[in-house]
Write a protein that holds these residues in place. Structure first.
Motif, PDB file in Angstrom:
ATOM      1  N   ARG A   1      10.903   7.821  -0.868  1.00 46.14           N
ATOM      2  CA  ARG A   1      12.256   7.336  -0.597  1.00 46.14           C
ATOM      3  C   ARG A   1      12.558   6.145  -1.508  1.00 46.14           C
ATOM      4  O   ARG A   1      11.688   5.317  -1.772  1.00 46.14           O
ATOM      5  N   MET A   2      13.795   6.065  -1.974  1.00 46.06           N
ATOM      6  CA  MET A   2      14.210   4.936  -2.808  1.00 46.06           C
ATOM      7  C   MET A   2      15.052   3.972  -1.977  1.00 46.06           C
ATOM      8  O   MET A   2      15.948   4.400  -1.249  1.00 46.06           O
ATOM      9  N   VAL A   3      14.741   2.683  -2.104  1.00 44.55           N
ATOM     10  CA  VAL A   3      15.483   1.641  -1.411  1.00 44.55           C
ATOM     11  C   VAL A   3      16.014   0.690  -2.473  1.00 44.55           C
ATOM     12  O   VAL A   3      15.244   0.170  -3.287  1.00 44.55           O
ATOM     13  N   LEU A   4      17.322   0.471  -2.484  1.00 40.85           N
ATOM     14  CA  LEU A   4      17.994  -0.313  -3.520  1.00 40.85           C
ATOM     15  C   LEU A   4      18.135  -1.776  -3.113  1.00 40.85           C
ATOM     16  O   LEU A   4      18.519  -2.077  -1.987  1.00 40.85           O
TER      17      LEU A   4
ATOM     18  N   LYS B   1       0.813  -1.221   0.000  1.00 43.24           N
ATOM     19  CA  LYS B   1       0.000   0.000   0.000  1.00 43.24           C
ATOM     20  C   LYS B   1       0.849   1.275   0.000  1.00 43.24           C
ATOM     21  O   LYS B   1       0.385   2.317  -0.421  1.00 43.24           O
ATOM     22  N   ASP B   2       2.093   1.179   0.471  1.00 41.84           N
ATOM     23  CA  ASP B   2       2.966   2.346   0.546  1.00 41.84           C
ATOM     24  C   ASP B   2       3.996   2.402  -0.582  1.00 41.84           C
ATOM     25  O   ASP B   2       4.812   3.314  -0.625  1.00 41.84           O
ATOM     26  N   THR B   3       3.959   1.415  -1.474  1.00 37.01           N
ATOM     27  CA  THR B   3       4.906   1.363  -2.581  1.00 37.01           C
ATOM     28  C   THR B   3       4.362   2.172  -3.753  1.00 37.01           C
ATOM     29  O   THR B   3       3.304   1.863  -4.283  1.00 37.01           O
ATOM     30  N   GLN B   4       5.090   3.219  -4.139  1.00 31.45           N
ATOM     31  CA  GLN B   4       4.660   4.057  -5.253  1.00 31.45           C
ATOM     32  C   GLN B   4       4.970   3.400  -6.588  1.00 31.45           C
ATOM     33  O   GLN B   4       4.142   3.389  -7.487  1.00 31.45           O
ATOM     34  N   SER B   5       6.195   2.894  -6.717  1.00 35.59           N
ATOM     35  CA  SER B   5       6.592   2.215  -7.950  1.00 35.59           C
ATOM     36  C   SER B   5       7.904   1.485  -7.717  1.00 35.59           C
ATOM     37  O   SER B   5       8.520   1.601  -6.665  1.00 35.59           O
ATOM     38  N   ILE B   6       8.309   0.725  -8.732  1.00 31.33           N
ATOM     39  CA  ILE B   6       9.586   0.022  -8.714  1.00 31.33           C
ATOM     40  C   ILE B   6      10.287   0.342 -10.024  1.00 31.33           C
ATOM     41  O   ILE B   6       9.676   0.292 -11.090  1.00 31.33           O
ATOM     42  N   ALA B   7      11.574   0.704  -9.942  1.00 33.98           N
ATOM     43  CA  ALA B   7      12.340   1.031 -11.150  1.00 33.98           C
ATOM     44  C   ALA B   7      13.601   0.171 -11.196  1.00 33.98           C
ATOM     45  O   ALA B   7      14.184  -0.155 -10.160  1.00 33.98           O
TER      46      ALA B   7
ATOM     47  N   ILE C   1      12.803   0.323  -4.880  1.00 34.02           N
ATOM     48  CA  ILE C   1      11.406   0.506  -4.487  1.00 34.02           C
ATOM     49  C   ILE C   1      11.275   1.970  -4.112  1.00 34.02           C
ATOM     50  O   ILE C   1      12.035   2.479  -3.275  1.00 34.02           O
ATOM     51  N   ILE C   2      10.348   2.657  -4.750  1.00 32.82           N
ATOM     52  CA  ILE C   2      10.073   4.064  -4.421  1.00 32.82           C
ATOM     53  C   ILE C   2       8.900   4.020  -3.453  1.00 32.82           C
ATOM     54  O   ILE C   2       7.803   3.593  -3.815  1.00 32.82           O
ATOM     55  N   TYR C   3       9.161   4.445  -2.218  1.00 34.04           N
ATOM     56  CA  TYR C   3       8.309   4.050  -1.100  1.00 34.04           C
ATOM     57  C   TYR C   3       7.868   5.226  -0.241  1.00 34.04           C
ATOM     58  O   TYR C   3       8.632   6.157   0.006  1.00 34.04           O
TER      59      TYR C   3
END
Length: 191
Positions: free
Chosen positions: A38-41, A14-20, A31-33
């Motif tokens: 925030r981005m988490v690699l 529910k809090d994940t905006q997108s994945i690149a 994960i853009i969260y």
């Protein structure tokens, strides 16, 4: 996961905006969260399968569409923007700092510098001064003073995350956090 098989962290669909994808990191993705983007690699040798499963499970379990973006970023893009909306210098410039020990859920104590900026609470590594975590002051929900230990306190956020620390100047630190949060018009927090 840790070597012992315990998860280090979890990320809600529910809090994940997108994945690149990360172009110069084989199997890398971010994960853009959260509300701060925030981005988490991460990295995996089974990236396509993982992204397919994330899309499927998010839709099946929660009815949420996770955008596994066709957008590709570089490691430099990640390093520059990993704190999302707070990646600039100003949100990360400390106005006050306190030496604390972060208490993990595994019972470990890690030295940190807890910093307050105009808009954030930051944890910094005392050896490198790098930012370890960052939370907006507007996300603070509660400041908890533990009765069993006069140095222990917990910061709870409206994102359902929390961090527990010890600090010799606990009450001064809590007063500073409360003042800064209320200065950002966050009147919803309590001690």
């Amino acid at each position: 996961y840790t070597v012992s098989g315990k998860p280090l962290n979890s990320y809600n669909y529910k809090d994940t905006q997108s994945i690149a994808r990360v172009q110069d990191y084989p199997g890398g993705f971010v994960i853009i969260y959260g509300n701060i983007a925030r981005m988490v690699l991460f990295g995996t040798s089974q990236l396509d399968e993982l992204l397919k499963n994330v899309e499927k499970e998010a839709m099946k379990g929660m009815g949420i569409v996770i955008n596994t973006s066709k957008k590709v970023i570089s490691q430099a893009d990640f390093m520059e923007g990993r704190w999302g909306n707070f990646s600039d210098d100003q949100p990360q410039t400390s106005l006050s700092e306190f030496n604390v020990n972060l208490l993990s859920t595994f019972g470990e104590s890690t030295p940190r510098i807890l910093c307050l900026s105009e808009s954030c609470v930051l944890e910094r590594d005392p050896n490198t001064y790098n930012v370890c975590t960052l939370q907006p002051l507007t996300d603070i929900w509660a400041l908890i003073r533990h009765a069993e230990d006069p140095q222990m306190f917990t910061i709870e956020y409206n994102t359902m995350s929390k961090s527990t620390y010890t600090c010799q100047d606990r009450d001064t630190l809590l007063a500073s956090i409360l003042d800064e949060a209320r200065g950002k018009k966050n009147r919803d927090n309590s001690v």
